[in-house]
Design a protein around this motif. Structure first.
Motif: not given
Length: 383
Positions: A357-373
């Motif tokens: 549900r949250s926006r996927i983040l990016t920083d310094d060549g990586l993407i960060y995904v926060f799952g609902n669980d």
């Protein structure tokens, strides 16, 4: 009407859900099956961890945030963590021993979260030590943000508060009228220089003076239409997108609007319905439509550059533009990577969580995904 009611049932607070269970089955509302495609890239997992119970069970949108190589994340059951963004190593972890509904927001040296009972809690970014609490009398669903000694909080009742960053005392309040029915979210304000920009549940965008809360301008993003309260929902449900002198805002059951940042004067409008936010890249503005399409709109003239419709009714997250890609998550936990050039599918990965549900983040060549669980995972896109 059935489509709108279905989206509303997912978004409204639990006390409104009793009338949603009788929504009839309809083929047009079923989530699209994921089609095979020739992937030109893949997502390699760099690290992963778990942050409490994630979004919990009340359709929260707790959003991680990154600053200076540290990613901060919070869960609905009160866990807050600071991790090194390159390898996921823990810097600090705390448990506030009460539910959280809004965050994470940052100020000059503070971190902020909000609670369902209307408290804003401030912590030291370096240590996680609590600094103060302030009561704004209404559930906080968005991330408080701070700058120049003022913390700006948008509460679920529609009011926006300016708090003193030193102790949480109230400096000012902006009152807005809230419709009878709204989506369960509040837009996180954006601070640029000495101005606060915020989207409201009544379909308006407002610019406020940061130090006093005085209105600089208001603009109508969407006009409520229809006979029922459901048809008249026009929430501006996420932060505005600001690019130099341009401001973009999108509403549910309304439109995408390009405005002059200093005056709120519209430049062009595009009929749209979205309960999320915006991204930009390659001369386009991107949004996830309420029907599951990902749409690219030309920044200069408001025309459609491309539209990806293969993810219909998959309850997409707000898009993120990164490198050559547009990235969204869906209700089953899939990460979809699209081309910024034409919207074609580039890669797909299953996070294995209870949706994103949250926006996927990016920083310094990586993407960060926060799952609902609560799963927080860092990936690298490899071609």
């Amino acid at each position: 009407m059935i489509r709108r009611l279905s989206v509303l049932c997912l978004a409204l607070p639990l006390l409104w859900l009793s009338g949603c269970s009788s929504t009839p089955e309809n083929e047009a509302l079923k989530p699209a099956e994921l089609l095979e495609f020739d992937a030109s890239a893949e997502l390699d997992k760099e690290w992963s961890t778990r942050v409490g119970d994630g979004q919990g069970g009340k359709f929260n949108r707790l959003q991680p945030v990154i600053r200076d190589g540290i990613i901060y994340a919070a869960s609905a059951d009160g866990e807050i963590v600071a991790l090194r963004s390159d390898d996921g190593e823990e810097v600090w972890e705390i448990d506030v021993d009460e539910p959280l509904s809004g965050g994470v927001g940052l100020g000059d040296s503070l971190l902020f979260v909000g609670t369902p009972n209307g408290e804003v809690i401030a912590f030291d970014q370096l240590t996680g030590e609590e600094q103060w609490r302030s009561d704004v009398k209404s559930e906080v669903l968005s991330a408080p943000v701070g700058r120049y000694g003022i913390v700006v909080v948008q509460a679920f009742d529609g009011n926006i508060y300016g708090l003193d960053a030193s102790d949480g005392s109230r400096s000012w309040r902006y009152d807005s009228s809230r419709p009878v029915l709204t989506l369960r979210a509040s837009a996180t304000p954006v601070i640029v220089e000495d101005t606060v920009y915020a989207g409201l549940a009544n379909g308006r965008e407002v610019a406020l003076d940061l130090s006093s809360g005085q209105v600089k301008w208001e603009a109508r993003v969407a006009i409520p239409q229809g006979e029922s309260e459901i048809e008249r929902i026009v929430d501006v449900n996420d932060s505005p997108l600001i690019i130099n002198s341009e401001l973009y805002a999108v509403s549910y059951q309304g439109r995408l609007l390009k405005m002059d940042r200093s005056s709120g004067r519209p430049a062009w409008e595009f009929k749209a319905s979205s309960d999320g936010g915006l991204a930009e890249g390659f001369g386009n503005v991107y949004f996830s439509s309420a029907d599951g399409s990902v749409v690219a709109v030309n920044r200069e003239n408001g025309s459609v550059t491309w539209e990806q419709t293969q993810l219909a009714n998959r309850q997409l997250s707000s898009p993120t533009a990164y490198d050559n890609y547009v990235i969204v998550g869906d209700f089953e936990g899939y990460i979809h990577v699209l081309s910024q050039v034409d919207g074609s599918m580039v890669a797909r990965e299953d996070l294995g969580s209870d949706g994103i549900r949250s926006r996927i983040l990016t920083d310094d060549g990586l993407i960060y995904v926060f799952g609902n669980d609560g799963h927080l995972v860092a990936y690298k896109i490899v071609e």
